[in-house]
Design a protein around this motif. Sequence first.
Motif, short mmCIF file in Angstrom:
data_model
loop_
_atom_site.label_atom_id
_atom_site.label_comp_id
_atom_site.label_asym_id
_atom_site.label_seq_id
_atom_site.Cartn_x
_atom_site.Cartn_y
_atom_site.Cartn_z
N ASN A 274 0.83 -1.20 0.00
CA ASN A 274 0.00 0.00 0.00
C ASN A 274 0.86 1.25 0.00
N ILE A 275 0.31 2.33 -0.53
CA ILE A 275 1.05 3.58 -0.58
C ILE A 275 1.35 4.07 0.84
N GLN A 280 -3.63 9.98 1.21
CA GLN A 280 -3.97 9.34 -0.06
C GLN A 280 -4.58 7.97 0.14
N TYR A 281 -4.09 7.26 1.16
CA TYR A 281 -4.66 5.95 1.48
C TYR A 281 -6.14 6.09 1.83
N VAL A 282 -6.46 7.02 2.73
CA VAL A 282 -7.85 7.22 3.14
C VAL A 282 -8.70 7.67 1.97
N LYS A 283 -8.18 8.58 1.17
CA LYS A 283 -8.93 9.11 0.03
C LYS A 283 -9.29 8.00 -0.95
N ALA A 291 -5.41 1.05 -2.43
CA ALA A 291 -4.27 1.97 -2.47
C ALA A 291 -2.96 1.20 -2.58
N LYS A 292 -2.94 0.17 -3.46
CA LYS A 292 -1.77 -0.70 -3.51
C LYS A 292 -1.11 -0.70 -4.88
N GLU A 293 0.16 -1.11 -4.84
CA GLU A 293 0.91 -1.37 -6.06
C GLU A 293 1.32 -2.84 -6.04
N THR A 294 1.51 -3.42 -7.21
CA THR A 294 1.77 -4.85 -7.31
C THR A 294 3.06 -5.13 -8.06
N GLU A 295 3.78 -6.13 -7.57
CA GLU A 295 5.01 -6.58 -8.23
C GLU A 295 4.89 -8.08 -8.50
N PHE A 296 5.19 -8.48 -9.73
CA PHE A 296 5.22 -9.90 -10.07
C PHE A 296 6.68 -10.37 -9.98
#
Length: 374
Positions: A274-275, A280-283, A291-296
């Motif tokens: 999550n960021i 920004q998370y709450v928004k 509010a997340k980013e993903t990595e493979f």
Amino acid sequence: MIYIHIPFCKQKCSYCNFHFSTSLQFKDEMLSAMKKEIMLRKDELHNKTLQSLYFGGGTPSILSAGEISTLIDEVLKYFSFQNDIEITLEANPDDLDRKFLKELSGSPVNRLSIGTQSFFDKDLKLMNRAHNASEAEGSIKRAQDFGFENLSIDLIYGSPTSGFEIWKENLNKTVALEVPHVSSYALTVEPKTALNDWIAKGKVSTPKEDEQNKEFYYLSEFLKDNGFEHYEISNFAKPGFYSRHNSAYWKYKEYLGIGPSAHSYNGNDIRNWNIANNQQYVKKLNSNTLAKETEFLSQEDQFNEMIMIGLRTIWGVDLNSVKDKFSDRVFEHFHNEIEYKIKEGILIIENSHLKIPEKHWFMADGIASDLFIV
């Protein structure tokens, strides 16, 4: 298992570069957003019966016992708990007064991880901790009085304000207090911290690696002599008191991270986070957006993580798992890299598991990185 990151603290420790805020202005909005995230991500864990729930931070004990219980209740809407579930709350000693502990003892929380760091005021002042030495000891005794037997404390060694004799006193105090689990770390100087700034300006001496090395090995031998098992480089436990939550991390189990900056892992090839921004998370959660980013993770990434994590533990790296999970190319690289280190005694094989002998554990991260595929 689920990790919930509480991104609030009373004040900033001099060595800390974790994500948190010292403002509680939007605490209620944050808790509501976390509950929404739990609901939105309930299907990401395959196993709906949890063996552990962990409140980390930040300082989770900055919340009331009631607020902690409402988050647990939210988790229970979508998951069930094992009968012997481990529910850990990280806590600062100054938060553990009798009122809070009494209320907490009536909640499902059954394990406390107390950020003691030291039993000496000059260490605590350097670290800019919110508690003093008296509170460090008193909080442990109070927690025990309210029935919390499954206790862990954090201790930091290698501080320029202390020395070997003070470190020995810290450990003597730990054993006298009958704490069954200890997590202990060398004081490290991270960028963009007050400690880094003080050292750059010559106000504080740089921690000395040779002294930290000496204190680490004394720590290990002393605690083992007093009935602890050294099961991960930084972790020691009496039998039956291993951290179930952290052990699952070290065994590559899946986990879900809730809250700003929290990480998640599917147990195989996907990691997300999550960021690290409270507003920004709450928004995003208010608009039903994750509010997340993903990595493979590539084969190389997965291999490197298995090596880094496994070699920090008494379990080591399962050679059969490496052979089964990765391509012949990766396994051949692995076999070639470990051959020399085995001859030198830096690595050993026991029951088909690759391990670092304990006398080399202080250098484990460097040893592991030599095996990485880059």
